[in-house]
Design a protein around this motif. Structure first.
Motif, PDB file in Angstrom:
ATOM      1  N   VAL A  24      31.462  -4.733 -15.615  1.00  0.00           N
ATOM      2  CA  VAL A  24      31.070  -4.124 -16.892  1.00  0.00           C
ATOM      3  C   VAL A  24      30.152  -5.147 -17.562  1.00  0.00           C
ATOM      4  CG1 VAL A  24      31.835  -3.262 -19.120  1.00  0.00           C
ATOM      5  CG2 VAL A  24      33.244  -2.859 -17.088  1.00  0.00           C
ATOM      6  N   CYS A  25      28.867  -4.812 -17.622  1.00  0.00           N
ATOM      7  CA  CYS A  25      27.876  -5.761 -18.140  1.00  0.00           C
ATOM      8  C   CYS A  25      27.069  -5.133 -19.260  1.00  0.00           C
ATOM      9  CB  CYS A  25      26.926  -6.179 -17.025  1.00  0.00           C
ATOM     10  SG  CYS A  25      27.734  -7.053 -15.664  1.00  0.00           S
ATOM     11  N   THR A  26      26.393  -5.988 -19.995  1.00  0.00           N
ATOM     12  CA  THR A  26      25.431  -5.506 -20.984  1.00  0.00           C
ATOM     13  C   THR A  26      24.387  -4.708 -20.222  1.00  0.00           C
ATOM     14  OG1 THR A  26      25.789  -7.487 -22.314  1.00  0.00           O
ATOM     15  CG2 THR A  26      23.808  -6.204 -22.777  1.00  0.00           C
ATOM     16  N   GLU A  27      24.210  -3.461 -20.607  1.00  0.00           N
ATOM     17  CA  GLU A  27      23.326  -2.572 -19.853  1.00  0.00           C
ATOM     18  C   GLU A  27      22.075  -2.226 -20.648  1.00  0.00           C
ATOM     19  OE1 GLU A  27      25.019   0.741 -17.647  1.00  0.00           O
ATOM     20  OE2 GLU A  27      26.967   0.082 -18.404  1.00  0.00           O
ATOM     21  N   GLY A  28      21.094  -1.723 -19.912  1.00  0.00           N
ATOM     22  CA  GLY A  28      19.904  -1.184 -20.560  1.00  0.00           C
ATOM     23  C   GLY A  28      19.047  -2.261 -21.185  1.00  0.00           C
ATOM     24  N   VAL A  29      18.723  -2.047 -22.455  1.00  0.00           N
ATOM     25  CA  VAL A  29      17.789  -2.917 -23.157  1.00  0.00           C
ATOM     26  C   VAL A  29      18.484  -3.570 -24.341  1.00  0.00           C
ATOM     27  CG1 VAL A  29      15.607  -2.996 -24.423  1.00  0.00           C
ATOM     28  CG2 VAL A  29      15.850  -1.466 -22.472  1.00  0.00           C
ATOM     29  N   VAL A  30      18.334  -4.881 -24.440  1.00  0.00           N
ATOM     30  CA  VAL A  30      18.778  -5.631 -25.612  1.00  0.00           C
ATOM     31  C   VAL A  30      17.514  -5.953 -26.397  1.00  0.00           C
ATOM     32  CG1 VAL A  30      19.852  -7.754 -26.440  1.00  0.00           C
ATOM     33  CG2 VAL A  30      20.757  -6.612 -24.398  1.00  0.00           C
ATOM     34  N   SER A  31      17.438  -5.494 -27.641  1.00  0.00           N
ATOM     35  CA  SER A  31      16.253  -5.737 -28.471  1.00  0.00           C
ATOM     36  C   SER A  31      16.612  -6.639 -29.637  1.00  0.00           C
ATOM     37  CB  SER A  31      15.690  -4.417 -28.996  1.00  0.00           C
ATOM     38  OG  SER A  31      15.203  -3.633 -27.939  1.00  0.00           O
ATOM     39  N   VAL A  32      15.873  -7.724 -29.787  1.00  0.00           N
ATOM     40  CA  VAL A  32      16.072  -8.661 -30.894  1.00  0.00           C
ATOM     41  C   VAL A  32      14.710  -9.060 -31.447  1.00  0.00           C
ATOM     42  CG1 VAL A  32      18.258  -9.597 -30.020  1.00  0.00           C
ATOM     43  CG2 VAL A  32      16.119 -10.698 -29.387  1.00  0.00           C
ATOM     44  N   THR A  33      14.710  -9.557 -32.676  1.00  0.00           N
ATOM     45  CA  THR A  33      13.474 -10.108 -33.230  1.00  0.00           C
ATOM     46  C   THR A  33      13.362 -11.571 -32.830  1.00  0.00           C
ATOM     47  OG1 THR A  33      14.589 -10.644 -35.310  1.00  0.00           O
ATOM     48  CG2 THR A  33      13.444  -8.525 -35.203  1.00  0.00           C
ATOM     49  N   ARG A  34      12.137 -12.058 -32.793  1.00  0.00           N
ATOM     50  CA  ARG A  34      11.906 -13.446 -32.436  1.00  0.00           C
ATOM     51  C   ARG A  34      12.677 -14.366 -33.382  1.00  0.00           C
ATOM     52  NH1 ARG A  34       6.696 -14.069 -33.521  1.00  0.00           N
ATOM     53  NH2 ARG A  34       6.069 -13.035 -31.615  1.00  0.00           N
ATOM     54  N   GLY A  35      13.380 -15.334 -32.811  1.00  0.00           N
ATOM     55  CA  GLY A  35      14.146 -16.286 -33.611  1.00  0.00           C
ATOM     56  C   GLY A  35      15.574 -15.849 -33.877  1.00  0.00           C
ATOM     57  N   ALA A  36      15.939 -14.622 -33.503  1.00  0.00           N
ATOM     58  CA  ALA A  36      17.306 -14.129 -33.713  1.00  0.00           C
ATOM     59  C   ALA A  36      18.149 -14.444 -32.472  1.00  0.00           C
ATOM     60  CB  ALA A  36      17.292 -12.626 -33.973  1.00  0.00           C
ATOM     61  N   PRO A  37      19.481 -14.502 -32.623  1.00  0.00           N
ATOM     62  CA  PRO A  37      20.329 -14.729 -31.449  1.00  0.00           C
ATOM     63  C   PRO A  37      20.356 -13.501 -30.537  1.00  0.00           C
ATOM     64  CG  PRO A  37      21.631 -14.768 -33.501  1.00  0.00           C
ATOM     65  CD  PRO A  37      20.225 -14.482 -33.867  1.00  0.00           C
ATOM     66  N   LYS A  39      22.560 -11.987 -26.820  1.00  0.00           N
ATOM     67  CA  LYS A  39      23.699 -12.230 -25.947  1.00  0.00           C
ATOM     68  C   LYS A  39      23.757 -11.162 -24.858  1.00  0.00           C
ATOM     69  CE  LYS A  39      27.983 -11.253 -27.332  1.00  0.00           C
ATOM     70  NZ  LYS A  39      29.323 -11.344 -27.933  1.00  0.00           N
ATOM     71  N   MET A  40      24.105 -11.590 -23.638  1.00  0.00           N
ATOM     72  CA  MET A  40      24.366 -10.683 -22.525  1.00  0.00           C
ATOM     73  C   MET A  40      25.682 -11.119 -21.895  1.00  0.00           C
ATOM     74  SD  MET A  40      20.689 -10.526 -20.651  1.00  0.00           S
ATOM     75  CE  MET A  40      19.196 -10.704 -21.610  1.00  0.00           C
ATOM     76  N   THR A  41      26.496 -10.160 -21.493  1.00  0.00           N
ATOM     77  CA  THR A  41      27.787 -10.493 -20.898  1.00  0.00           C
ATOM     78  C   THR A  41      28.023  -9.661 -19.648  1.00  0.00           C
ATOM     79  OG1 THR A  41      28.948  -8.838 -22.215  1.00  0.00           O
ATOM     80  CG2 THR A  41      28.829 -11.058 -23.130  1.00  0.00           C
ATOM     81  N   CYS A  42      28.847 -10.213 -18.748  1.00  0.00           N
ATOM     82  CA  CYS A  42      29.335  -9.482 -17.585  1.00  0.00           C
ATOM     83  C   CYS A  42      30.801  -9.833 -17.399  1.00  0.00           C
ATOM     84  CB  CYS A  42      28.560  -9.866 -16.319  1.00  0.00           C
ATOM     85  SG  CYS A  42      27.034  -8.933 -16.124  1.00  0.00           S
ATOM     86  N   ASN A  43      31.606  -8.810 -17.197  1.00  0.00           N
ATOM     87  CA  ASN A  43      33.026  -8.988 -16.926  1.00  0.00           C
ATOM     88  C   ASN A  43      33.367  -8.205 -15.665  1.00  0.00           C
ATOM     89  OD1 ASN A  43      33.894 -10.457 -19.389  1.00  0.00           O
ATOM     90  ND2 ASN A  43      33.122  -8.625 -20.377  1.00  0.00           N
ATOM     91  N   ILE A  44      34.207  -8.810 -14.809  1.00  0.00           N
ATOM     92  CA  ILE A  44      34.643  -8.134 -13.598  1.00  0.00           C
ATOM     93  C   ILE A  44      36.162  -8.219 -13.516  1.00  0.00           C
ATOM     94  CG2 ILE A  44      32.467  -8.542 -12.380  1.00  0.00           C
ATOM     95  CD1 ILE A  44      33.827 -10.813 -10.843  1.00  0.00           C
ATOM     96  N   SER A  45      36.734  -7.524 -12.543  1.00  0.00           N
ATOM     97  CA  SER A  45      38.186  -7.506 -12.400  1.00  0.00           C
ATOM     98  C   SER A  45      38.716  -8.760 -11.728  1.00  0.00           C
ATOM     99  CB  SER A  45      38.616  -6.279 -11.576  1.00  0.00           C
ATOM    100  OG  SER A  45      38.153  -5.109 -12.209  1.00  0.00           O
ATOM    101  N   ASN A  46      37.931  -9.398 -10.876  1.00  0.00           N
ATOM    102  CA  ASN A  46      38.335 -10.604 -10.151  1.00  0.00           C
ATOM    103  C   ASN A  46      37.656 -11.825 -10.769  1.00  0.00           C
ATOM    104  OD1 ASN A  46      39.785  -9.181  -8.007  1.00  0.00           O
ATOM    105  ND2 ASN A  46      37.749  -8.411  -7.465  1.00  0.00           N
ATOM    106  N   PRO A  47      38.195 -13.011 -10.556  1.00  0.00           N
ATOM    107  CA  PRO A  47      37.498 -14.208 -11.042  1.00  0.00           C
ATOM    108  C   PRO A  47      36.146 -14.365 -10.341  1.00  0.00           C
ATOM    109  CG  PRO A  47      39.766 -14.724 -10.435  1.00  0.00           C
ATOM    110  CD  PRO A  47      39.496 -13.331  -9.961  1.00  0.00           C
ATOM    111  N   PHE A  48      35.155 -14.845 -11.096  1.00  0.00           N
ATOM    112  CA  PHE A  48      33.843 -15.099 -10.511  1.00  0.00           C
ATOM    113  C   PHE A  48      33.929 -16.286  -9.558  1.00  0.00           C
ATOM    114  CE2 PHE A  48      32.036 -12.924 -14.302  1.00  0.00           C
ATOM    115  CZ  PHE A  48      31.194 -12.045 -13.643  1.00  0.00           C
ATOM    116  N   LEU A  49      33.217 -16.184  -8.457  1.00  0.00           N
ATOM    117  CA  LEU A  49      33.040 -17.317  -7.558  1.00  0.00           C
ATOM    118  C   LEU A  49      31.673 -17.945  -7.781  1.00  0.00           C
ATOM    119  CD1 LEU A  49      34.482 -15.721  -4.290  1.00  0.00           C
ATOM    120  CD2 LEU A  49      35.646 -17.227  -5.927  1.00  0.00           C
ATOM    121  N   HIS A  50      30.696 -17.088  -8.129  1.00  0.00           N
ATOM    122  CA  HIS A  50      29.329 -17.562  -8.320  1.00  0.00           C
ATOM    123  C   HIS A  50      28.572 -16.564  -9.182  1.00  0.00           C
ATOM    124  CE1 HIS A  50      25.199 -18.758  -7.230  1.00  0.00           C
ATOM    125  NE2 HIS A  50      25.741 -19.938  -6.996  1.00  0.00           N
TER     126      HIS A  50
END
Length: 197
Positions: A24-37, A39-50
């Motif tokens: 489950v990740c940030t999908e599609g388009v993230v729109s921000v203005t220049r200088g603003a914070p 964030k993108m995230t990804c979560n899975i059911s198992n621990p990440f290896l890489h």
């Protein structure tokens, strides 16, 4: 029969060890203005290896098909690292990439390659736009943004102040009149004498 039992045992052991990641990740388009914070995230059911993240310039074709993609992060989990104005933190089944001030050079398509129980590739696009234009201040000072009727009403006294003024003004006039009358009565018995030498 024994072959089916062995096959079911292997499948059940494999399913327990390699359950689906279900990212489950940030999908599609993230729109921000220049200088603003941003964030993108990804979560899975198992621990990440890489976790690997690479950036493609906007409009360079399909993100999923690879091609010209500049590496932003290649990180074995867990841990945090920084680069290109981003900070990536991977902990257990969660990965988060943040920037405090988005820049034009960060705009584009981000391809996430996630390795947990399986390997998944997902894409998110970051748009960085101009900040909204602030109204310019004229050289002679700031203008009141309220409409003319609001400015007029701001100069009118409030009803409470008007009420106090209607009480205080007559009282002050009465006090002055009484003081003047008292002064006149004292001086009535003592005519003023003017001597010329």
């Amino acid at each position: 029969m024994l072959l089916w039992a062995l096959l079911l045992t292997l499948i059940s052991q494999g399913a327990g060890a390699g359950a689906w990641d279900d990212p489950v990740c940030t999908e599609g388009v993230v729109s921000v203005t220049r200088g603003a914070p941003a964030k993108m995230t990804c979560n899975i059911s198992n621990p990440f290896l890489h976790v690997s993240v690479c950036l493609r310039a906007p409009g360079w074709g399909d993100c999923q098909r690879g091609g010209d993609c500049r590496a932003v992060f290649t990180q074995a989990a867990p841990g945090c690292s920084s680069g290109g104005g981003w900070r990536l933190c991977v902990e257990g089944p969660s990965a988060r990439m943040v920037t405090e001030e988005a820049r034009d050079s960060q705009a584009g398509e981000y391809r996430w390659t996630l390795v947990g129980g399986q390997t998944e590739q997902l894409c998110t696009t970051l748009n960085v736009s101009e900040p909204p234009e602030q109204p310019s201040t004229p050289p002679w000072g700031t203008q009141d943004p309220r409409p003319a009727q609001d400015l007029h009403s701001a100069q009118d006294p409030s009803p409470g102040r008007l009420h106090v003024a209607l009480i205080l003004v007559p009282m002050l006039l009465c006090i002055l009149a009484l003081g003047g009358l008292q002064f006149w009565r004292r001086n009535l018995g003592h005519p003023m004498h003017v001597q010329f030498t």
